[in-house]
Motif scaffolding. Structure first.
Motif, PDB file in Angstrom:
ATOM      1  N   ARG A  97       0.827  -1.208   0.000  1.00  0.00           N
ATOM      2  CA  ARG A  97       0.000   0.000   0.000  1.00  0.00           C
ATOM      3  C   ARG A  97       0.866   1.266   0.000  1.00  0.00           C
ATOM      4  NH1 ARG A  97      -4.235  -0.619   4.795  1.00  0.00           N
ATOM      5  NH2 ARG A  97      -5.157   1.174   3.717  1.00  0.00           N
ATOM      6  N   ARG A  98       2.018   1.169  -0.624  1.00  0.00           N
ATOM      7  CA  ARG A  98       2.996   2.265  -0.556  1.00  0.00           C
ATOM      8  C   ARG A  98       2.418   3.616  -0.966  1.00  0.00           C
ATOM      9  NH1 ARG A  98       7.678   2.879  -4.921  1.00  0.00           N
ATOM     10  NH2 ARG A  98       5.838   3.562  -6.078  1.00  0.00           N
ATOM     11  N   ASP A  99       1.852   3.682  -2.150  1.00  0.00           N
ATOM     12  CA  ASP A  99       1.409   4.975  -2.658  1.00  0.00           C
ATOM     13  C   ASP A  99       0.318   5.576  -1.776  1.00  0.00           C
ATOM     14  OD1 ASP A  99       3.220   4.579  -4.669  1.00  0.00           O
ATOM     15  OD2 ASP A  99       1.730   4.069  -6.195  1.00  0.00           O
ATOM     16  N   GLU A 100      -0.562   4.720  -1.289  1.00  0.00           N
ATOM     17  CA  GLU A 100      -1.632   5.164  -0.409  1.00  0.00           C
ATOM     18  C   GLU A 100      -1.065   5.680   0.911  1.00  0.00           C
ATOM     19  OE1 GLU A 100      -5.622   3.242   1.724  1.00  0.00           O
ATOM     20  OE2 GLU A 100      -4.399   2.032   0.352  1.00  0.00           O
ATOM     21  N   LEU A 101      -0.083   4.950   1.452  1.00  0.00           N
ATOM     22  CA  LEU A 101       0.522   5.352   2.723  1.00  0.00           C
ATOM     23  C   LEU A 101       1.315   6.646   2.570  1.00  0.00           C
ATOM     24  CD1 LEU A 101       1.377   4.966   5.666  1.00  0.00           C
ATOM     25  CD2 LEU A 101       3.164   3.381   4.875  1.00  0.00           C
ATOM     26  N   VAL A 102       2.102   6.762   1.502  1.00  0.00           N
ATOM     27  CA  VAL A 102       2.895   7.974   1.285  1.00  0.00           C
ATOM     28  C   VAL A 102       1.982   9.195   1.158  1.00  0.00           C
ATOM     29  CG1 VAL A 102       4.408   9.151  -0.360  1.00  0.00           C
ATOM     30  CG2 VAL A 102       4.898   6.788   0.301  1.00  0.00           C
ATOM     31  N   GLU A 103       0.869   9.045   0.454  1.00  0.00           N
ATOM     32  CA  GLU A 103      -0.074  10.147   0.313  1.00  0.00           C
ATOM     33  C   GLU A 103      -0.710  10.503   1.660  1.00  0.00           C
ATOM     34  OE1 GLU A 103      -4.067  11.390  -2.280  1.00  0.00           O
ATOM     35  OE2 GLU A 103      -3.180   9.389  -2.488  1.00  0.00           O
ATOM     36  N   TYR A 104      -1.053   9.493   2.440  1.00  0.00           N
ATOM     37  CA  TYR A 104      -1.632   9.739   3.767  1.00  0.00           C
ATOM     38  C   TYR A 104      -0.646  10.488   4.659  1.00  0.00           C
ATOM     39  CZ  TYR A 104      -2.954   8.787   8.596  1.00  0.00           C
ATOM     40  OH  TYR A 104      -3.247   8.918   9.942  1.00  0.00           O
ATOM     41  N   LEU A 105       0.605  10.053   4.667  1.00  0.00           N
ATOM     42  CA  LEU A 105       1.609  10.701   5.510  1.00  0.00           C
ATOM     43  C   LEU A 105       1.851  12.136   5.065  1.00  0.00           C
ATOM     44  CD1 LEU A 105       4.168   7.771   5.960  1.00  0.00           C
ATOM     45  CD2 LEU A 105       2.591   8.679   7.680  1.00  0.00           C
ATOM     46  N   GLN A 106       1.828  12.363   3.775  1.00  0.00           N
ATOM     47  CA  GLN A 106       2.004  13.729   3.286  1.00  0.00           C
ATOM     48  C   GLN A 106       0.895  14.640   3.805  1.00  0.00           C
ATOM     49  OE1 GLN A 106       2.919  14.013  -0.874  1.00  0.00           O
ATOM     50  NE2 GLN A 106       2.321  16.162  -1.009  1.00  0.00           N
ATOM     51  N   GLY A 107      -0.313  14.094   3.907  1.00  0.00           N
ATOM     52  CA  GLY A 107      -1.411  14.852   4.481  1.00  0.00           C
ATOM     53  C   GLY A 107      -1.222  15.153   5.954  1.00  0.00           C
ATOM     54  N   CYS A 108      -0.328  14.405   6.589  1.00  0.00           N
ATOM     55  CA  CYS A 108       0.030  14.643   8.001  1.00  0.00           C
ATOM     56  C   CYS A 108       1.305  15.467   8.121  1.00  0.00           C
ATOM     57  CB  CYS A 108       0.222  13.304   8.720  1.00  0.00           C
ATOM     58  SG  CYS A 108      -1.197  12.213   8.699  1.00  0.00           S
ATOM     59  N   ASP A 109       1.751  16.071   7.020  1.00  0.00           N
ATOM     60  CA  ASP A 109       2.995  16.856   6.978  1.00  0.00           C
ATOM     61  C   ASP A 109       4.223  16.002   7.269  1.00  0.00           C
ATOM     62  OD1 ASP A 109       1.681  19.264   6.335  1.00  0.00           O
ATOM     63  OD2 ASP A 109       1.189  19.602   8.440  1.00  0.00           O
TER      64      ASP A 109
END
Length: 371
Positions: free
Chosen positions: A296-308
């Motif tokens: 789920r890399r792309d999903e996780l990276v996008e989620y973390l980016q939303g958390c700064d």
């Protein structure tokens, strides 16, 4: 644990007053080109890493190119390169006029597979470039044995492995030559810059000729003798002064990078959908960056980016790039793994609280309780 920073970046280079002081010394000297500060930087590097010589140049890419040419690699030759690495590794081979031969990686380390290396050797093979991904050692005893049996040069790409060790020996000092990079996302930076490590005296002379228009010693720019063809890949005193100052901070930085890794291991150990690639920090391995795998890399990276929180996805495998295009099915390890791989925030500027915050956000994404 409380956090003071708003964003958590994947990497953050730092310069301070020590760098400014040495830069001012160079400016005051009115000699900005490759000179005494470059020599001092080279000598400090060689002593630190336990090799006889270090030759400072403009980048890790030019370091690889020069190491290949100095070892006689050129047109008609083949050089074996792992499929997972920054494209500069293959580009340096192409710059030298040789052909990069891509091989699959070890699925447990993402490093060059010795078995695949062995299978790829042909009568045209002249060298191999083992790449220590994120500072994780390649199986150098196996690579060296294969290379010895087939009369091949070993040129280590240790661009991401400054001060990382295997069996108490610095990566980059096992083969005929090894290279380092000092780009902004490395443990120390000179903006752009690199170095070639070696023990062979004649190889050092050849490299100094190659990096300075064919002159084996620093010239005047006037009536110098040029017995060989060379180039211009000199590292300036300005860059070297920054490097000298950064070397004094190396121990503190690498200790923090090891701490980051250990905290991630502890904080994420119960996540079945996420795997951290191994480092043996107790044996001197230093994680330049902390590598992770998840479907789920792309999903996780996008989620973390939303958390700064900012991560970096792995490179595409070399065989996926147009200049080196090959079918996916020739690379059963690198093809699926590169799409799952990314780097967690790994900077030496992170605090314990920062690293814990990253762990907690990842745990939240996977539906686990926070630490």
């Amino acid at each position: 644990m409380s956090r003071t920073s708003k964003n958590i970046d994947w990497w953050e280079p730092q310069v301070g007053e020590e760098e400014r002081e040495l830069l001012n010394q160079v400016l005051d000297s009115n000699f900005l080109n490759d000179g005494e500060y470059t020599t001092q930087f080279e000598q400090k590097l060689a002593k630190l890493l336990g090799c006889k010589h270090a030759v400072a140049v403009t980048s890790g890419t030019s370091a690889l190119f020069l190491a290949l040419v100095a070892n006689g690699i050129g047109h008609g030759d083949e050089v074996i390169v792992p499929d997972i690495t920054f494209i500069a590794t293959a580009n340096a081979v192409s710059m030298a006029g040789a052909k990069p031969v891509l091989v699959d990686v070890d699925p447990h380390t993402l490093n060059l597979s010795p078995a695949e290396f062995l299978k790829a050797i042909t009568p045209k093979t002249k060298a191999v470039i083992p790449v220590h991904i994120s500072g994780r050692p390649v199986d150098m005893p196996a690579v060296l044995e294969i290379a010895k049996n087939h009369g091949l040069h070993v040129i280590e790409d240790a661009a991401e492995a400054l001060l990382s060790k295997l069996k108490n020996k610095s990566l980059g000092t096992f083969g005929q030559a090894g290279i380092l990079s000092f780009s902004p996302n490395k443990t120390i930076t000179t903006g752009q810059g690199g170095a070639i490590l070696m023990d062979d005296d004649s190889l050092e002379v050849r490299l100094r000729e190659l990096k300075d228009q064919g002159r084996p010693v620093r010239g005047t720019g006037g009536n110098d003798t040029h017995d060989q063809i060379g180039y211009n890949f000199k590292l300036t005193n300005l860059q070297a002064a920054i490097g000298i100052a950064q070397l004094d901070k190396l121990a503190t930085r690498t200790s923090r990078m090891q701490q980051n890794y250990l905290m991630y291991v502890e904080g994420l150990k119960d996540l079945e959908e996420l795997t951290l690639l191994p480092f043996q920090v107790d044996k001197g391995e230093i994680p330049q960056w902390v590598d992770a795998l998840t479907p789920r890399r792309d999903e996780l990276v996008e989620y973390l980016q939303g958390c700064d929180i900012f991560c970096r996805s792995f490179w595409f495998p070399l065989h996926a790039h147009k200049p080196y295009r090959l079918p996916d099915d020739r690379f059963p390890n690198s093809t699926p793994l590169s799409a799952k791989a990314f780097w967690l925030p790994s900077s030496f500027s992170l605090s314990d609280a920062d690293t814990e915050h990253v762990c907690n956000q990842i745990r939240k994404f996977f539906g686990k309780n926070q630490l």
